[in-house]
Design a protein around this motif. Sequence first.
Motif, PDB file in Angstrom:
ATOM      1  N   ALA A  24       0.837  -1.205   0.000  1.00  0.00           N
ATOM      2  CA  ALA A  24       0.000   0.000   0.000  1.00  0.00           C
ATOM      3  C   ALA A  24       0.869   1.251   0.000  1.00  0.00           C
ATOM      4  O   ALA A  24       0.573   2.232  -0.694  1.00  0.00           O
ATOM      5  N   SER A  25       1.962   1.234   0.768  1.00  0.00           N
ATOM      6  CA  SER A  25       2.877   2.384   0.783  1.00  0.00           C
ATOM      7  C   SER A  25       3.508   2.582  -0.590  1.00  0.00           C
ATOM      8  O   SER A  25       3.661   3.720  -1.053  1.00  0.00           O
ATOM      9  N   ASP A  26       3.895   1.480  -1.246  1.00  0.00           N
ATOM     10  CA  ASP A  26       4.475   1.584  -2.583  1.00  0.00           C
ATOM     11  C   ASP A  26       3.488   2.195  -3.572  1.00  0.00           C
ATOM     12  O   ASP A  26       3.853   3.039  -4.400  1.00  0.00           O
ATOM     13  N   ARG A  27       2.245   1.778  -3.503  1.00  0.00           N
ATOM     14  CA  ARG A  27       1.231   2.342  -4.408  1.00  0.00           C
ATOM     15  C   ARG A  27       1.055   3.833  -4.165  1.00  0.00           C
ATOM     16  O   ARG A  27       0.897   4.608  -5.100  1.00  0.00           O
ATOM     17  N   ASN A  28       1.060   4.238  -2.901  1.00  0.00           N
ATOM     18  CA  ASN A  28       0.930   5.670  -2.599  1.00  0.00           C
ATOM     19  C   ASN A  28       2.128   6.449  -3.139  1.00  0.00           C
ATOM     20  O   ASN A  28       1.969   7.538  -3.700  1.00  0.00           O
ATOM     21  N   THR A  29       3.296   5.911  -2.973  1.00  0.00           N
ATOM     22  CA  THR A  29       4.504   6.582  -3.448  1.00  0.00           C
ATOM     23  C   THR A  29       4.481   6.717  -4.959  1.00  0.00           C
ATOM     24  O   THR A  29       4.789   7.782  -5.506  1.00  0.00           O
ATOM     25  N   SER A  31       1.938   6.875  -6.839  1.00  0.00           N
ATOM     26  CA  SER A  31       0.837   7.766  -7.250  1.00  0.00           C
ATOM     27  C   SER A  31       1.000   9.169  -6.680  1.00  0.00           C
ATOM     28  O   SER A  31       0.080   9.993  -6.806  1.00  0.00           O
ATOM     29  N   ASN A  32       2.135   9.449  -6.032  1.00  0.00           N
ATOM     30  CA  ASN A  32       2.404  10.756  -5.407  1.00  0.00           C
ATOM     31  C   ASN A  32       1.329  11.121  -4.380  1.00  0.00           C
ATOM     32  O   ASN A  32       0.877  12.249  -4.308  1.00  0.00           O
ATOM     33  N   ARG A  33       0.898  10.123  -3.594  1.00  0.00           N
ATOM     34  CA  ARG A  33      -0.058  10.354  -2.512  1.00  0.00           C
ATOM     35  C   ARG A  33       0.626  10.017  -1.202  1.00  0.00           C
ATOM     36  O   ARG A  33       1.537   9.197  -1.157  1.00  0.00           O
ATOM     37  N   SER A  34       0.094  10.610  -0.134  1.00  0.00           N
ATOM     38  CA  SER A  34       0.611  10.250   1.188  1.00  0.00           C
ATOM     39  C   SER A  34      -0.273   9.139   1.751  1.00  0.00           C
ATOM     40  O   SER A  34      -1.405   8.928   1.298  1.00  0.00           O
ATOM     41  N   ASN A  35       0.237   8.435   2.746  1.00  0.00           N
ATOM     42  CA  ASN A  35      -0.548   7.388   3.393  1.00  0.00           C
ATOM     43  C   ASN A  35      -1.731   8.019   4.118  1.00  0.00           C
ATOM     44  O   ASN A  35      -1.633   9.154   4.610  1.00  0.00           O
ATOM     45  N   PRO A  36      -2.853   7.323   4.201  1.00  0.00           N
ATOM     46  CA  PRO A  36      -4.003   7.881   4.915  1.00  0.00           C
ATOM     47  C   PRO A  36      -3.652   8.204   6.360  1.00  0.00           C
ATOM     48  O   PRO A  36      -2.835   7.532   6.991  1.00  0.00           O
ATOM     49  N   SER A  37      -4.301   9.233   6.899  1.00  0.00           N
ATOM     50  CA  SER A  37      -3.975   9.668   8.258  1.00  0.00           C
ATOM     51  C   SER A  37      -4.768   8.911   9.317  1.00  0.00           C
ATOM     52  O   SER A  37      -4.400   8.938  10.487  1.00  0.00           O
ATOM     53  N   ARG A  39      -6.621   5.362  10.951  1.00  0.00           N
ATOM     54  CA  ARG A  39      -6.427   3.904  10.993  1.00  0.00           C
ATOM     55  C   ARG A  39      -7.370   3.213  10.016  1.00  0.00           C
ATOM     56  O   ARG A  39      -6.983   2.281   9.316  1.00  0.00           O
ATOM     57  N   THR A  40      -8.615   3.696   9.998  1.00  0.00           N
ATOM     58  CA  THR A  40      -9.606   3.095   9.096  1.00  0.00           C
ATOM     59  C   THR A  40      -9.164   3.243   7.653  1.00  0.00           C
ATOM     60  O   THR A  40      -9.286   2.312   6.850  1.00  0.00           O
ATOM     61  N   GLY A  41      -8.653   4.414   7.295  1.00  0.00           N
ATOM     62  CA  GLY A  41      -8.188   4.642   5.930  1.00  0.00           C
ATOM     63  C   GLY A  41      -7.022   3.735   5.570  1.00  0.00           C
ATOM     64  O   GLY A  41      -6.960   3.197   4.465  1.00  0.00           O
ATOM     65  N   ARG A  42      -6.090   3.534   6.507  1.00  0.00           N
ATOM     66  CA  ARG A  42      -4.940   2.667   6.237  1.00  0.00           C
ATOM     67  C   ARG A  42      -5.372   1.215   6.089  1.00  0.00           C
ATOM     68  O   ARG A  42      -4.907   0.508   5.185  1.00  0.00           O
ATOM     69  N   VAL A  43      -6.262   0.764   6.976  1.00  0.00           N
ATOM     70  CA  VAL A  43      -6.724  -0.623   6.889  1.00  0.00           C
ATOM     71  C   VAL A  43      -7.485  -0.841   5.582  1.00  0.00           C
ATOM     72  O   VAL A  43      -7.291  -1.849   4.892  1.00  0.00           O
ATOM     73  N   THR A  44      -8.336   0.110   5.214  1.00  0.00           N
ATOM     74  CA  THR A  44      -9.084  -0.006   3.956  1.00  0.00           C
ATOM     75  C   THR A  44      -8.135  -0.055   2.775  1.00  0.00           C
ATOM     76  O   THR A  44      -8.288  -0.876   1.860  1.00  0.00           O
ATOM     77  N   GLN A  45      -7.116   0.807   2.786  1.00  0.00           N
ATOM     78  CA  GLN A  45      -6.149   0.823   1.692  1.00  0.00           C
ATOM     79  C   GLN A  45      -5.349  -0.485   1.651  1.00  0.00           C
ATOM     80  O   GLN A  45      -5.059  -1.005   0.571  1.00  0.00           O
ATOM     81  N   ASN A  46      -5.022  -1.037   2.811  1.00  0.00           N
ATOM     82  CA  ASN A  46      -4.315  -2.319   2.851  1.00  0.00           C
ATOM     83  C   ASN A  46      -5.161  -3.420   2.213  1.00  0.00           C
ATOM     84  O   ASN A  46      -4.662  -4.239   1.441  1.00  0.00           O
ATOM     85  N   ILE A  47      -6.445  -3.441   2.551  1.00  0.00           N
ATOM     86  CA  ILE A  47      -7.348  -4.463   2.004  1.00  0.00           C
ATOM     87  C   ILE A  47      -7.454  -4.321   0.492  1.00  0.00           C
ATOM     88  O   ILE A  47      -7.343  -5.307  -0.251  1.00  0.00           O
ATOM     89  N   LEU A  48      -7.654  -3.095   0.009  1.00  0.00           N
ATOM     90  CA  LEU A  48      -7.784  -2.883  -1.432  1.00  0.00           C
ATOM     91  C   LEU A  48      -6.483  -3.238  -2.152  1.00  0.00           C
ATOM     92  O   LEU A  48      -6.507  -3.812  -3.254  1.00  0.00           O
ATOM     93  N   SER A  49      -5.357  -2.902  -1.539  1.00  0.00           N
ATOM     94  CA  SER A  49      -4.067  -3.249  -2.143  1.00  0.00           C
ATOM     95  C   SER A  49      -3.888  -4.758  -2.206  1.00  0.00           C
ATOM     96  O   SER A  49      -3.432  -5.302  -3.226  1.00  0.00           O
ATOM     97  N   ASP A  50      -4.250  -5.467  -1.142  1.00  0.00           N
ATOM     98  CA  ASP A  50      -4.134  -6.930  -1.142  1.00  0.00           C
ATOM     99  C   ASP A  50      -5.060  -7.572  -2.166  1.00  0.00           C
ATOM    100  O   ASP A  50      -4.697  -8.562  -2.811  1.00  0.00           O
ATOM    101  N   ILE A  51      -6.249  -7.012  -2.330  1.00  0.00           N
ATOM    102  CA  ILE A  51      -7.173  -7.551  -3.335  1.00  0.00           C
ATOM    103  C   ILE A  51      -6.578  -7.369  -4.735  1.00  0.00           C
ATOM    104  O   ILE A  51      -6.609  -8.275  -5.564  1.00  0.00           O
ATOM    105  N   ALA A  52      -6.022  -6.182  -4.987  1.00  0.00           N
ATOM    106  CA  ALA A  52      -5.421  -5.933  -6.304  1.00  0.00           C
ATOM    107  C   ALA A  52      -4.263  -6.891  -6.548  1.00  0.00           C
ATOM    108  O   ALA A  52      -4.122  -7.443  -7.649  1.00  0.00           O
ATOM    109  N   LEU A  53      -3.436  -7.116  -5.539  1.00  0.00           N
ATOM    110  CA  LEU A  53      -2.310  -8.044  -5.698  1.00  0.00           C
ATOM    111  C   LEU A  53      -2.792  -9.477  -5.913  1.00  0.00           C
ATOM    112  O   LEU A  53      -2.190 -10.235  -6.679  1.00  0.00           O
TER     113      LEU A  53
END
Length: 198
Positions: A24-29, A31-37, A39-53
Amino acid sequence: MGIRDFFSGVRDSFRAATSSNTAASDRNTSSNRSNPSTRTGRVTQNILSDIALSFGNTTGVSQAGIDDYNERTARSKAAMEAMQAQNQNDSGSSSAPAAAAPTVETVAEPVKPTPPPPAQTTDPVKLTPEGGSTTTAGSAEAEADILEAGATGDAEKDVADTIRKKGRRSTIKTTSKGLLTSAPTRSRRSLMGGGLLT
């Protein structure tokens, strides 16, 4: 291990579970985005990243992110297999799982055509009272009389009694002539009007 160590371990586990994973951090980097601020945003992004992988979409993910995903997937599978083995041991079953039931071939029976409905022997009773309105007590009596005249069984006679005694029109105490004549009315429902108190 003291209480302080226990809660410290819980806190660290919660932080690890709610921090962005490598993919998820690699995808943000990329895409020139910062990590969500949050916990819910980070967990959601982790789930979406894992699904994509899991579907093979590795766009913007480094080899370290892919390795992290594969390691977490392997740990998850191992934990699931250990839980299933524990459940198997806890169920008290020492034998192997039962073999699958043999397949049974089903044969469809031919469909028989539906027989035609029986012919109606009598005409249905028409409930059209003669004379008067359909909203007066008199017309309810007339309707009940017509129904009783054409009744062929107890059910029709019971319906006629219901129309006569309990129907909506049985509560109407006026006739088709309106209020100009004296109609049978119910006595007032009160203690004094009903004669209960003097």
